[in-house]
Design a protein around this motif. Structure first.
Motif, PDB file in Angstrom:
ATOM      1  N   ALA A 112       0.836  -1.200   0.000  1.00 27.20           N
ATOM      2  CA  ALA A 112       0.000   0.000   0.000  1.00 27.20           C
ATOM      3  C   ALA A 112       0.871   1.251   0.000  1.00 27.20           C
ATOM      4  CB  ALA A 112      -0.932  -0.009   1.210  1.00 27.20           C
ATOM      5  N   LEU A 116      -0.085   2.152  -3.798  1.00 31.02           N
ATOM      6  CA  LEU A 116      -1.462   2.629  -3.787  1.00 31.02           C
ATOM      7  C   LEU A 116      -1.496   4.067  -3.288  1.00 31.02           C
ATOM      8  CD1 LEU A 116      -3.150  -0.552  -2.280  1.00 31.02           C
ATOM      9  CD2 LEU A 116      -2.947   0.088  -4.674  1.00 31.02           C
ATOM     10  N   HIS A 117      -2.373   4.839  -3.905  1.00 29.61           N
ATOM     11  CA  HIS A 117      -2.514   6.231  -3.484  1.00 29.61           C
ATOM     12  C   HIS A 117      -3.755   6.341  -2.629  1.00 29.61           C
ATOM     13  CE1 HIS A 117       0.637   7.363  -6.256  1.00 29.61           C
ATOM     14  NE2 HIS A 117       0.055   6.567  -7.130  1.00 29.61           N
ATOM     15  N   PHE A 118      -3.555   6.580  -1.371  1.00 38.66           N
ATOM     16  CA  PHE A 118      -4.721   6.702  -0.493  1.00 38.66           C
ATOM     17  C   PHE A 118      -4.454   7.796   0.515  1.00 38.66           C
ATOM     18  CE2 PHE A 118      -1.786   3.635   1.259  1.00 38.66           C
ATOM     19  CZ  PHE A 118      -1.733   3.925   2.605  1.00 38.66           C
ATOM     20  N   ARG A 119      -5.521   8.257   1.101  1.00 38.44           N
ATOM     21  CA  ARG A 119      -5.419   9.349   2.055  1.00 38.44           C
ATOM     22  C   ARG A 119      -4.661   8.863   3.291  1.00 38.44           C
ATOM     23  NH1 ARG A 119      -8.170  13.993   2.003  1.00 38.44           N
ATOM     24  NH2 ARG A 119      -8.224  15.149   3.976  1.00 38.44           N
ATOM     25  N   ARG A 121      -1.374   8.325   3.404  1.00 40.94           N
ATOM     26  CA  ARG A 121      -0.190   7.534   3.110  1.00 40.94           C
ATOM     27  C   ARG A 121       1.088   8.206   3.598  1.00 40.94           C
ATOM     28  NH1 ARG A 121       1.804   5.330  -2.737  1.00 40.94           N
ATOM     29  NH2 ARG A 121       2.545   7.450  -3.013  1.00 40.94           N
ATOM     30  N   SER A 122       1.221   9.498   3.323  1.00 39.42           N
ATOM     31  CA  SER A 122       2.461  10.168   3.748  1.00 39.42           C
ATOM     32  C   SER A 122       2.571  10.212   5.265  1.00 39.42           C
ATOM     33  CB  SER A 122       2.580  11.578   3.187  1.00 39.42           C
ATOM     34  OG  SER A 122       1.497  11.917   2.412  1.00 39.42           O
ATOM     35  N   ARG A 175       8.396  -2.138   1.195  1.00 32.75           N
ATOM     36  CA  ARG A 175       8.039  -0.948   0.429  1.00 32.75           C
ATOM     37  C   ARG A 175       9.102  -0.664  -0.632  1.00 32.75           C
ATOM     38  NH1 ARG A 175       9.814   4.188   0.514  1.00 32.75           N
ATOM     39  NH2 ARG A 175       8.422   5.784  -0.303  1.00 32.75           N
ATOM     40  N   GLU A 196      -6.730  -5.211  -6.645  1.00 35.34           N
ATOM     41  CA  GLU A 196      -5.422  -4.964  -6.031  1.00 35.34           C
ATOM     42  C   GLU A 196      -4.869  -6.195  -5.314  1.00 35.34           C
ATOM     43  OE1 GLU A 196      -3.385  -2.575  -6.500  1.00 35.34           O
ATOM     44  OE2 GLU A 196      -4.788  -1.375  -7.670  1.00 35.34           O
TER      45      GLU A 196
ATOM     46  N   VAL B   8       6.649   9.925  -2.426  1.00 36.83           N
ATOM     47  CA  VAL B   8       5.344   9.625  -1.852  1.00 36.83           C
ATOM     48  C   VAL B   8       4.336  10.727  -2.165  1.00 36.83           C
ATOM     49  CG1 VAL B   8       4.107   9.404   0.308  1.00 36.83           C
ATOM     50  CG2 VAL B   8       6.271   8.239  -0.022  1.00 36.83           C
ATOM     51  N   ASP B   9       4.767  11.970  -2.060  1.00 35.73           N
ATOM     52  CA  ASP B   9       3.808  13.066  -2.160  1.00 35.73           C
ATOM     53  C   ASP B   9       3.508  13.473  -3.589  1.00 35.73           C
ATOM     54  OD1 ASP B   9       3.677  13.216   0.575  1.00 35.73           O
ATOM     55  OD2 ASP B   9       5.491  14.443   0.666  1.00 35.73           O
ATOM     56  N   PRO B  11       2.331  12.321  -6.795  1.00 28.32           N
ATOM     57  CA  PRO B  11       1.200  12.311  -7.715  1.00 28.32           C
ATOM     58  C   PRO B  11      -0.146  12.686  -7.087  1.00 28.32           C
ATOM     59  CG  PRO B  11       2.177  10.120  -7.384  1.00 28.32           C
ATOM     60  CD  PRO B  11       2.650  11.008  -6.313  1.00 28.32           C
ATOM     61  N   ARG B  12      -0.260  12.624  -5.783  1.00 28.65           N
ATOM     62  CA  ARG B  12      -1.582  12.633  -5.188  1.00 28.65           C
ATOM     63  C   ARG B  12      -2.342  13.960  -5.153  1.00 28.65           C
ATOM     64  NH1 ARG B  12      -3.303  12.839   0.004  1.00 28.65           N
ATOM     65  NH2 ARG B  12      -1.120  13.057   0.549  1.00 28.65           N
ATOM     66  N   LEU B  23     -11.954  11.541  -2.061  1.00 29.20           N
ATOM     67  CA  LEU B  23     -11.588  12.014  -0.735  1.00 29.20           C
ATOM     68  C   LEU B  23     -10.594  11.068  -0.074  1.00 29.20           C
ATOM     69  CD1 LEU B  23     -12.416  14.321   1.231  1.00 29.20           C
ATOM     70  CD2 LEU B  23     -13.874  12.643   2.348  1.00 29.20           C
ATOM     71  N   LEU B  24     -10.739   9.785  -0.361  1.00 34.23           N
ATOM     72  CA  LEU B  24      -9.892   8.802   0.290  1.00 34.23           C
ATOM     73  C   LEU B  24      -8.663   8.452  -0.544  1.00 34.23           C
ATOM     74  CD1 LEU B  24     -12.729   6.489   1.611  1.00 34.23           C
ATOM     75  CD2 LEU B  24     -11.489   8.251   2.847  1.00 34.23           C
ATOM     76  N   GLY B  25      -8.483   9.168  -1.665  1.00 37.22           N
ATOM     77  CA  GLY B  25      -7.338   8.897  -2.525  1.00 37.22           C
ATOM     78  C   GLY B  25      -7.750   8.085  -3.739  1.00 37.22           C
ATOM     79  N   LEU B  26      -6.799   7.917  -4.682  1.00 45.03           N
ATOM     80  CA  LEU B  26      -7.095   7.205  -5.930  1.00 45.03           C
ATOM     81  C   LEU B  26      -7.465   5.753  -5.678  1.00 45.03           C
ATOM     82  CD1 LEU B  26      -4.475   8.434  -8.530  1.00 45.03           C
ATOM     83  CD2 LEU B  26      -6.950   8.421  -8.776  1.00 45.03           C
ATOM     84  N   GLN B  27      -6.733   5.131  -4.777  1.00 41.18           N
ATOM     85  CA  GLN B  27      -7.010   3.725  -4.461  1.00 41.18           C
ATOM     86  C   GLN B  27      -7.315   3.582  -2.977  1.00 41.18           C
ATOM     87  OE1 GLN B  27      -3.535   3.676  -6.118  1.00 41.18           O
ATOM     88  NE2 GLN B  27      -4.075   2.845  -8.103  1.00 41.18           N
ATOM     89  N   LEU B  29      -8.562   1.410  -1.405  1.00 39.32           N
ATOM     90  CA  LEU B  29      -8.279   0.073  -0.890  1.00 39.32           C
ATOM     91  C   LEU B  29      -6.971   0.070  -0.098  1.00 39.32           C
ATOM     92  CD1 LEU B  29      -9.575  -2.722  -1.077  1.00 39.32           C
ATOM     93  CD2 LEU B  29      -7.931  -3.250  -2.876  1.00 39.32           C
ATOM     94  N   GLY B  30      -6.082   1.005  -0.453  1.00 38.65           N
ATOM     95  CA  GLY B  30      -4.822   1.127   0.274  1.00 38.65           C
ATOM     96  C   GLY B  30      -5.040   1.300   1.765  1.00 38.65           C
ATOM     97  N   ILE B  31      -6.126   1.984   2.106  1.00 45.04           N
ATOM     98  CA  ILE B  31      -6.427   2.200   3.521  1.00 45.04           C
ATOM     99  C   ILE B  31      -6.684   0.860   4.200  1.00 45.04           C
ATOM    100  CG2 ILE B  31      -8.074   3.264   5.124  1.00 45.04           C
ATOM    101  CD1 ILE B  31      -8.404   5.510   3.120  1.00 45.04           C
TER     102      ILE B  31
END
Lengths: 297, 310
Positions: A112, A116-119, A121-122, A175, A196, B8-9, B11-12, B23-27, B29-31
């Motif tokens: 992830a 994966l791009h998710f809120r 992540r950073s 990672r 995924e 990390v920062d 493309p988002r 709101l939760l990002g492109l994927q 599912l990563g969450i």
């Protein structure tokens, strides 16, 4: 894997040598220093084995090269005082639990974080790095309060495993490996409609197999060698891992054995052997490049 | 490591802002994938960190599970107790001694051995493995041999004969901590050699060639090419060695039988263990922990600044 340093193949000294005499001398000097270094690192291991086999502790120089008086008695001595098999099983359960947690959840998290791009992540990545700077020993009091006092997990495998359940360094290694895979691989799989989990399982995972072995090795040395936490959390000798039983033996009961050093060193050999064997056998997977991906930045 | 954070920062944000649905990002599912790890970090890192701070500001003691007890806020009281306690001060001083010996020794030895190892081909795998074998072995097992080696009648004293220190190494208040520092340096060196080996692969070969054309000796090349070339690794090595110092427990505890003569080799974590768990004052122990966390973060920050600025 496309790694930069493969110790068996890379050639660092192939450039033409202008002053062969001086270079050769330097080269041999390096070798001498390196082998002297190796001696300093290895001698205590050799001495550990010799000491564990001596009938009487012989600390003289001649004692390091024994010609006789060797015995396996010390091993049965230590086995009488501490239940070696039981302790080894406990060490195995503790270590196995941590490796399982790290492999399952660490791979998911590493994937992830890399792909994966998710809120958040950073933030998660920043906390992962911070965890490596603020080690768990400094938080031992609140963790002890939580696990032992609040959740009543003293003297349980779960209580032992919990603070180590996912090794952050291993997550970082996962990672880095997932990050090295080409993006096209993932976009193609996504275009094909793979979800995924499927991409991770059938596309990414087979390509990072060496990372899994590296991460397992890296994770292994944590719980297998850990002393402080299991020492705090287990008072029941039936549950203590070998590092704890041996340490307790060193500080408490050593006086009662006829050859305390022999017995202690025999225990030390038993504790050290699995780790040493594992790392010698899989030395190719524990190289600078596998670990050092973090430093390269 | 720094460039990785940038990756990390990248493309988002733009995408996320343009499409409010993301709101939760492109994927998202990563969450889900990262959730177990995030929960783990929250439970064994973030929450305990907060709890440590909370405990350190309250009159905290162990009570029977479920019992309702008052734990009044006491402000900086615990910190005052900690800072005026000679045992705590001595433990911090001991770590200072440890770092003064351990850090320079680690940096110099691991860099020198790594760059030598980098130029030889023969027996390379053997050498590499011999160096990191102590690193992967339990401290408890290695301490056993060091006790045997550095004991009163141990081999080291036999070798030294009349030069052997009296009182012997581990019971000598001046030597207990240096032996601990030496032990840890020896044990960890292999890992740092690996880090430097990785860093050395990034030093451009042309720089060495240029130095060689200029007629630089290998010593000059080492000082002018290698040392600056591995600077990021040096930052990491210094930070990690410092953290090891802040963490010290097993080695002084077992090697010098508790904390050495007159507490000559106590470590802060050892004092935390004594105060928090043996003597039942977790509030004071938590305050030591908080001070250590702040110290480690500060030292890491200063190291980065000092070593990364040219």
């Amino acid at each position: 894997m496309a790694l930069t340093e493969t110790p068996t193949t890379d050639v660092a000294v192939a450039e033409p040598e202008k002053k062969p005499g001086r270079k050769a001398v330097g080269h041999w000097l390096s070798l001498v220093v390196l082998f002297l270094g190796a001696l300093v690192f290895l001698f205590p291991f050799y001495y550990m084995i010799v000491g564990s086999l001596q009938e009487e502790p012989d600390t003289s120089l001649r004692g390091a090269v024994p010609t006789g008086g060797l015995t396996l008695d010390n091993y049965s001595q230590i086995n009488e005082r501490v239940d070696l098999v039981r302790s080894l099983v406990n060490s195995g359960i503790f270590t196995g639990g941590v490796i399982l947690g790290t492999v399952v959840f660490g791979i998911l998290a590493g994937y992830a974080l890399a792909r994966l791009h998710f809120r958040g992540r950073s933030t998660l990545f920043a906390v992962m790095l911070l965890v490596q700077i603020v080690p768990f020993q400094l938080l031992i009091i609140p963790i002890y309060v939580m696990i032992v006092r609040t959740y009543g997990l003293a003297d349980s495998y779960l209580g032992m495993i919990l603070p180590f359940a996912i090794n952050s360094t291993a997550v970082f290694v996962f990672r880095q490996f997932f990050l090295q895979l080409p993006e096209e691989l993932f976009s193609a799989a996504r275009l094909d409609g793979a979800n995924e989990l499927r991409i991770l399982w059938s596309v990414a995972l087979p390509l990072v197999k060496p990372a899994i072995l590296t991460a397992i090795l890296l994770t292994f040395i944590g719980p297998w060698n850990e002393f402080l936490w299991p020492f705090l959390v287990t008072k029941d000798t039936e549950l203590q891992p070998l590092a704890v039983t041996l340490a307790n033996y060193i500080s408490n009961v050593a006086g009662r054995a006829t050859n305390p050093y022999g017995a202690i060193l025999a225990g030390a050999v038993v504790l050290a052997a699995p780790a040493v064997a594992l790392f010698v056998a899989f030395q190719k997977h524990f190289t600078a490049s596998n670990l050092g991906s973090g430093v390269k930045g | 490591m720094t460039s990785e954070t940038k990756v990390v920062d990248k493309p988002r944000p733009a995408v996320a802002r343009r499409r409010p649905g993301r709101l939760l990002g492109l994927q998202p599912l990563g969450i889900v994938f990262a959730a177990p790890y995030a929960v783990f970090l929250a439970a064994v890192f973030a929450y305990p960190l907060g709890l440590a701070v909370w405990i350190s500001f309250h009159d905290y003691f162990f009570a029977a599970p479920g019992a309702q007890v008052a734990r009044p806020f006491v402000g900086l009281e615990n910190y005052k107790t900690v800072l005026s306690d000679p045992a705590v001060r001595r433990s911090f001083l001991n770590v200072g001694k440890f770092l003064v010996i351990n850090v320079p020794l680690t940096v110099v030895l691991s860099l020198v051995l790594a760059s030598m190892l980098n130029t030889v081909l023969r027996a390379r795998a053997f050498l590499r493995v011999s160096y990191y074998i102590p690193y992967v072995t339990a401290s408890v097992a290695l301490v056993a041999v060091w006790l045997f080696l550095f004991g009163m009648d141990g081999m080291v004293n036999q070798l030294l004969g009349p030069l052997a220190p009296d009182p012997s190494w581990l019971v000598n208040s001046g030597l207990a901590m240096p032996v601990v520092a030496l032990f840890v340096t020896w044990k960890q060196l292999g890992f740092f050699i690996l880090l430097y080996l990785a860093a050395l692969q990034n030093v451009p070969k042309e720089l060495y060639e240029a130095a060689s054309v200029d007629g630089a000796t290998s010593y000059r090349a080492f000082m002018n090419v290698t040392v600056p070339g591995v600077r990021p690794a040096t930052v990491l090595v210094v930070i990690l060695a410092t953290i090891t110092g802040a963490n010290l427990f097993t080695e002084p505890y077992l090697l010098t039988n508790g904390g050495g003569p007159d507490g000559a080799s106590t470590s802060p974590v050892f004092v935390m263990y004594q105060k928090g768990i043996e003597q039942g004052t977790p509030d004071v122990a938590a305050a030591i922990g908080v001070i250590l966390v702040i110290a480690v973060l500060l030292i890491s920050l200063i190291n980065r600044r000092l070593l990364e600025s040219d």
